[in-house]
Write a protein that holds these residues in place. Sequence first.
Motif, mmCIF file in Angstrom:
data_model
loop_
_atom_site.group_PDB
_atom_site.id
_atom_site.type_symbol
_atom_site.label_atom_id
_atom_site.label_comp_id
_atom_site.label_asym_id
_atom_site.label_seq_id
_atom_site.Cartn_x
_atom_site.Cartn_y
_atom_site.Cartn_z
ATOM 1 N N GLY A 190 -6.535 -13.385 -6.362
ATOM 2 C CA GLY A 190 -5.951 -14.745 -7.114
ATOM 3 C C GLY A 190 -4.886 -14.850 -8.004
ATOM 4 N N GLY A 191 -3.981 -13.696 -7.663
ATOM 5 C CA GLY A 191 -2.889 -13.597 -8.485
ATOM 6 C C GLY A 191 -2.806 -12.659 -9.734
ATOM 7 N N SER A 192 -4.235 -11.968 -9.940
ATOM 8 C CA SER A 192 -4.242 -11.171 -10.899
ATOM 9 C C SER A 192 -4.675 -9.677 -10.528
ATOM 10 N N GLU A 193 -4.120 -8.609 -11.237
ATOM 11 C CA GLU A 193 -4.551 -7.013 -10.544
ATOM 12 C C GLU A 193 -5.657 -7.009 -10.630
ATOM 13 N N ASP A 194 -6.353 -6.443 -9.790
ATOM 14 C CA ASP A 194 -7.829 -5.948 -9.752
ATOM 15 C C ASP A 194 -7.807 -4.324 -8.875
ATOM 16 N N LYS A 195 -8.101 -3.466 -9.688
ATOM 17 C CA LYS A 195 -8.028 -2.410 -9.146
ATOM 18 C C LYS A 195 -9.391 -2.164 -8.206
ATOM 19 N N ARG A 196 -10.307 -2.823 -8.512
ATOM 20 C CA ARG A 196 -11.575 -2.814 -7.762
ATOM 21 C C ARG A 196 -11.449 -2.857 -6.208
ATOM 22 N N LEU A 197 -10.482 -3.708 -5.877
ATOM 23 C CA LEU A 197 -10.102 -4.198 -4.409
ATOM 24 C C LEU A 197 -9.875 -2.901 -3.774
ATOM 25 N N GLY A 198 -8.934 -2.297 -3.951
ATOM 26 C CA GLY A 198 -8.422 -0.884 -3.424
ATOM 27 C C GLY A 198 -9.805 -0.077 -3.281
ATOM 28 N N GLN A 199 -10.443 0.221 -4.626
ATOM 29 C CA GLN A 199 -11.686 1.088 -4.709
ATOM 30 C C GLN A 199 -12.704 0.827 -3.568
ATOM 31 N N LYS A 200 -12.897 -0.650 -3.425
ATOM 32 C CA LYS A 200 -13.817 -1.054 -2.650
ATOM 33 C C LYS A 200 -13.478 -0.654 -1.229
ATOM 34 N N PHE A 201 -12.126 -0.862 -0.880
ATOM 35 C CA PHE A 201 -11.623 -0.638 0.681
ATOM 36 C C PHE A 201 -11.718 1.155 0.636
#
Length: 299
Positions: free
Chosen positions: A237-248
């Motif tokens: 949604g336009g905001s940085e979220d390191k959890r996305l990469g961690q989930k990948f």
Amino acid sequence: MTTLLYGRPPAVFDPPGAAVQTSPLIPGSTALEDIAPGSAEAAMIYAPPGAVERRYTLALALRALKPGGRLDVMAPKDKGGSRLGKELKAFGLEVNESAKAHHRRCVVIRPETVQGLDAAILEGAPRLVDGLDAWSQPGVFAWDRIDPGTALLAQHLPPLKGAGADLGCGFGALATVVLRSPTVAALRLIDLDRRAVAMAQKNVTDARATFDWADVRTLPADGALDFIVSNPPFHDGGSEDKRLGQKFIRQAAGLLKKGGVLWLVANRHLPYEAELNEAFKRVRPVADTGGYKIFEAVK
């Protein structure tokens, strides 16, 4: 009554419950491009942040509305909301604009004639990008260029073999490199963005490739793959979220068989090392240059 919904507006805006979802970022939704002109009575649009993509979406929604139909659009002030009113007025519309919950909200009633729709739709439509020699579309990640992280990963990839996947495939730039190896038996291209998958299908014509419009985070972990390549997203949604990469990373570990390998590129500042070391048996830093880092991780 046909009501259209684009995206997931905050609850404070009372998004309609019984509506046709049209966001390309929600797998299974209906393409806004496919809605018949003049067939909808109302539309609520949680406008995307990119200017060209946003005007394209607004034009498609206005085309889909009947004369007299209501268009309700909102966006965060710092992600296009401050420009919504001006952009809608450029279509020749009377705009009722207000502020709420750090957003700008604009409501218009579609007149009989709206100016500039065709031009806005053409500007945001898929095209063969000059100098890229690939099909893409505004709104797709790095839509008009090869992302530097992807380019760096492509430079360091060895010839891969067996069955694999490209998690977050974009328009297919990395997959094209992977499929140069004759020992690759199959490659599954997966992306959350319907437009990216559609562009990848145009760019990657190798018979070994298959395509999935899906959320990587919800894929079943079947432990069947020999390799995975990924330049995972880190914005939501336009905001940085390191959890996305961690989930990948966790999903990649679940999708790989024992001994399978993940090749991952990430921006240097993203803290993925702990996740990699927890999910994989062996992790090797391959490169750290130009603000990006590459890892080879073996399950």
